[in-house]
Design a protein around this motif. Structure first.
Motif, PDB file in Angstrom:
ATOM      1  N   ARG A 258       1.012  -1.568  -0.391  1.00 31.29           N
ATOM      2  CA  ARG A 258      -0.253   0.089   0.308  1.00 31.29           C
ATOM      3  C   ARG A 258       0.761   1.317   0.146  1.00 31.29           C
ATOM      4  O   ARG A 258       0.348   1.893  -1.115  1.00 31.29           O
ATOM      5  CB  ARG A 258      -1.219   0.291   1.238  1.00 31.29           C
ATOM      6  CG  ARG A 258      -1.735   1.336   1.555  1.00 31.29           C
ATOM      7  CD  ARG A 258      -2.775   1.110   2.299  1.00 31.29           C
ATOM      8  NE  ARG A 258      -1.658   1.260   3.686  1.00 31.29           N
ATOM      9  CZ  ARG A 258      -1.518  -0.153   4.526  1.00 31.29           C
ATOM     10  NH1 ARG A 258      -2.620  -1.043   4.534  1.00 31.29           N
ATOM     11  NH2 ARG A 258      -1.479   0.411   5.551  1.00 31.29           N
ATOM     12  N   THR A 259       1.536   1.256   0.740  1.00 30.10           N
ATOM     13  CA  THR A 259       2.789   1.874   0.652  1.00 30.10           C
ATOM     14  C   THR A 259       4.371   1.459   0.557  1.00 30.10           C
ATOM     15  O   THR A 259       4.262   0.767   1.038  1.00 30.10           O
ATOM     16  CB  THR A 259       2.667   3.243   2.222  1.00 30.10           C
ATOM     17  OG1 THR A 259       3.601   4.302   2.105  1.00 30.10           O
ATOM     18  CG2 THR A 259       3.553   2.370   3.197  1.00 30.10           C
ATOM     19  N   TRP A 260       4.905   2.709   0.016  1.00 28.22           N
ATOM     20  CA  TRP A 260       6.965   2.162  -0.364  1.00 28.22           C
ATOM     21  C   TRP A 260       7.400   2.647   1.153  1.00 28.22           C
ATOM     22  O   TRP A 260       8.753   2.362   0.293  1.00 28.22           O
ATOM     23  CB  TRP A 260       6.710   2.396  -1.213  1.00 28.22           C
ATOM     24  CG  TRP A 260       6.036   1.493  -2.317  1.00 28.22           C
ATOM     25  CD1 TRP A 260       5.372   0.795  -2.040  1.00 28.22           C
ATOM     26  CD2 TRP A 260       6.695   1.304  -3.989  1.00 28.22           C
ATOM     27  NE1 TRP A 260       4.933   0.169  -3.622  1.00 28.22           N
ATOM     28  CE2 TRP A 260       5.254   0.485  -4.348  1.00 28.22           C
ATOM     29  CE3 TRP A 260       7.934   1.791  -4.536  1.00 28.22           C
ATOM     30  CZ2 TRP A 260       5.518   0.001  -5.686  1.00 28.22           C
ATOM     31  CZ3 TRP A 260       7.400   1.423  -6.284  1.00 28.22           C
ATOM     32  CH2 TRP A 260       6.898   1.025  -6.591  1.00 28.22           C
ATOM     33  N   ALA A 308       8.202  10.568  -0.611  1.00 29.37           N
ATOM     34  CA  ALA A 308       6.605  10.481  -0.608  1.00 29.37           C
ATOM     35  C   ALA A 308       6.469  10.944  -2.641  1.00 29.37           C
ATOM     36  O   ALA A 308       5.087  10.239  -3.336  1.00 29.37           O
ATOM     37  CB  ALA A 308       5.637  11.586  -0.099  1.00 29.37           C
ATOM     38  N   GLU A 311       7.543   6.894  -4.267  1.00 27.87           N
ATOM     39  CA  GLU A 311       6.181   6.222  -4.287  1.00 27.87           C
ATOM     40  C   GLU A 311       5.142   6.551  -5.192  1.00 27.87           C
ATOM     41  O   GLU A 311       4.664   6.002  -6.115  1.00 27.87           O
ATOM     42  CB  GLU A 311       5.573   6.173  -2.729  1.00 27.87           C
ATOM     43  CG  GLU A 311       4.502   5.009  -2.375  1.00 27.87           C
ATOM     44  CD  GLU A 311       4.088   5.607  -1.519  1.00 27.87           C
ATOM     45  OE1 GLU A 311       2.859   5.828  -0.978  1.00 27.87           O
ATOM     46  OE2 GLU A 311       4.364   5.020  -0.213  1.00 27.87           O
ATOM     47  N   GLN A 312       5.019   7.815  -5.618  1.00 29.90           N
ATOM     48  CA  GLN A 312       3.742   8.393  -6.525  1.00 29.90           C
ATOM     49  C   GLN A 312       4.156   8.196  -7.775  1.00 29.90           C
ATOM     50  O   GLN A 312       3.391   7.205  -8.350  1.00 29.90           O
ATOM     51  CB  GLN A 312       3.480   9.645  -6.321  1.00 29.90           C
ATOM     52  CG  GLN A 312       2.513  10.572  -6.486  1.00 29.90           C
ATOM     53  CD  GLN A 312       2.336  11.724  -6.579  1.00 29.90           C
ATOM     54  OE1 GLN A 312       3.140  13.010  -6.796  1.00 29.90           O
ATOM     55  NE2 GLN A 312       0.916  12.734  -7.142  1.00 29.90           N
TER      56      GLN A 312
END
Length: 400
Positions: A258-260, A308, A311-312
């Motif tokens: 879900r997040t890195w 951020a 990841e995006q």
């Protein structure tokens, strides 16, 4: 900045190269738990687009990579005793050991410290401004905080085994063999002057029906050599080591997060994501992760903003590749739907296996629609090419 890359695979090594090129004052260490030169695997694939990207970011390692790669621009499919061959995109194969050697040598030349036989546990992170989890699909650093990362793993239906062979294929080669227990197939590609990678896949009922799930390692390889004798031309198959065995059947595990990132810990490569091997994108995606992370660290004013942005950008860029991989895996899982077509039509649909429409359209109809669309696009390209020429001709006649 002090950076610790945990894992000496392509993503960690290439990231260290890029960061050192951006700022030689960075103190970067790559920690690899295995001895130097002991990497698993055979050859990896990549395509022309990746080579262009690598040339843009570090020409020296790109030249070395290309110089040790094998190139092809054709694909051949064997179905029973029939064959068909098509030209395609330019592809490259290189031994995984050679790839890591090239990247490690380049990193060291730039001043990166590469340490082998150095185990980094999840509870003893290095003292660094940035810790990069490049420790693969079973990442201990990610697993320690799996709840935070939102890690999900989905197992595929089919079984596969990753092998080497002394048969040197002259193109990307597919072979589909019918047995009394269903179909079994392989895809192979060369990666140096004397060896190729050969991935064998089949449905679970075929695996058990042939007894491959119970066979000893040597017996299993012998059976596969007999099944693919025609395409192997009498050459042997080799397991993960030089010994006769070491073949292990697996189910591919698609991993997402879900997040890195978490604080100063960031995931790259297989620690962050996996895509089915049938699209040959694993190494490319790992190196693209490294490029995106290095770029974000250079362009963003703070570490949280950089992570951020990384990841995006990478999650967005991965969406079409992940979709293609999912449909590709499903195509092979539904092979009986396509295998009875004439080889040239089956091979055409094999090349279209990433399409989300294919599972819902009868194969013969999809083939005809695809051919019609191709002809229509060819006419459009001809019209675009002729338009200016006809206009110039007409203008010239008007002037006369």
């Amino acid at each position: 900045m002090k950076v610790a890359c945990v894992g000496g695979g392509p993503a960690g090594l290439y990231l260290s190269i890029l960061l050192k090129r951006q700022d030689p004052s960075h103190a970067i260490t790559v920690h690899e738990r295995d001895p130097e030169g002991s990497t698993y695997g055979w050859g990896v694939t990549y395509w022309r687009g990746l080579l262009d990207t690598l040339h843009e970011h570090d020409p020296e390692s790109a030249r070395a990579l290309k110089g040790h790669s094998v190139c092809w621009d054709e694909g051949v499919a064997h179905v029973r005793d029939l064959s068909t061959r098509h030209r395609g995109d330019q592809g490259f194969g290189i031994g995984r050991h050679r790839l890591l050697e090239i990247l490690a040598d380049r990193a060291r030349a730039l001043g990166v410290r590469v340490e082998h036989e150095r185990e980094i546990g999840p509870d003893q992170l290095p003292d660094a401004d940035l810790v990069v989890a490049a420790d693969g699909v079973r990442s201990a650093l990610r697993t320690r905080h799996a709840g935070h990362f939102g890690t999900e793993v989905t197992a595929g239906r089919n079984s596969y085994v990753w092998l080497g062979t002394t048969k040197v294929f002259d193109s990307f080669t597919f072979a589909f063999v019918e047995t009394g227990h269903g179909w079994i197939w392989c895809y192979g590609y060369p990666f140096d002057a004397g060896r190729s990678t050969c991935v064998v896949e089949c449905a679970p009922e075929t695996l058990t029906g042939l007894g491959l799930d119970r066979a000893g390692e040597g017996d299993g390889l012998t059976l596969l050599e007999k099944l693919f004798a025609t395409v192997l031309d009498g050459h042997r198959l080799i397991g993960r080591s030089a010994a006769r065995g070491s073949a292990q059947w697996l189910n591919f595990r698609t991993l997402t997060n879900r997040t890195w990132y978490r604080d100063n810990l960031v995931l790259v490569g297989d620690a962050a994501h996996t895509t089915h091997y049938s699209i040959g994108a694993g190494t490319t995606l790992a190196l693209q992760d490294a490029v995106a992370l290095a770029t974000a660290l250079r362009e963003q004013p703070t570490l949280p903003q950089a992570l951020a942005r990384y990841e995006q950008e990478r999650k967005a860029a991965l969406l079409p590749t992940q979709s293609a991989a999912r449909y590709s895996a499903q195509w092979y899982e539904n092979l009986p739907r396509y295998i009875q077509l004439p080889p040239e039509r089956m091979f055409a649909l094999l090349g279209q296996r990433h399409s989300p429409l294919l599972p819902y359209v009868p194969p013969q109809l999809y083939y005809r629609l695809d051919r019609a669309a191709g002809q229509l696009e060819a006419l459009r390209r001809l019209k675009r090419w002729l338009g200016p020429k006809l206009a110039r001709t007409a203008h010239g006649r008007t002037l006369r």
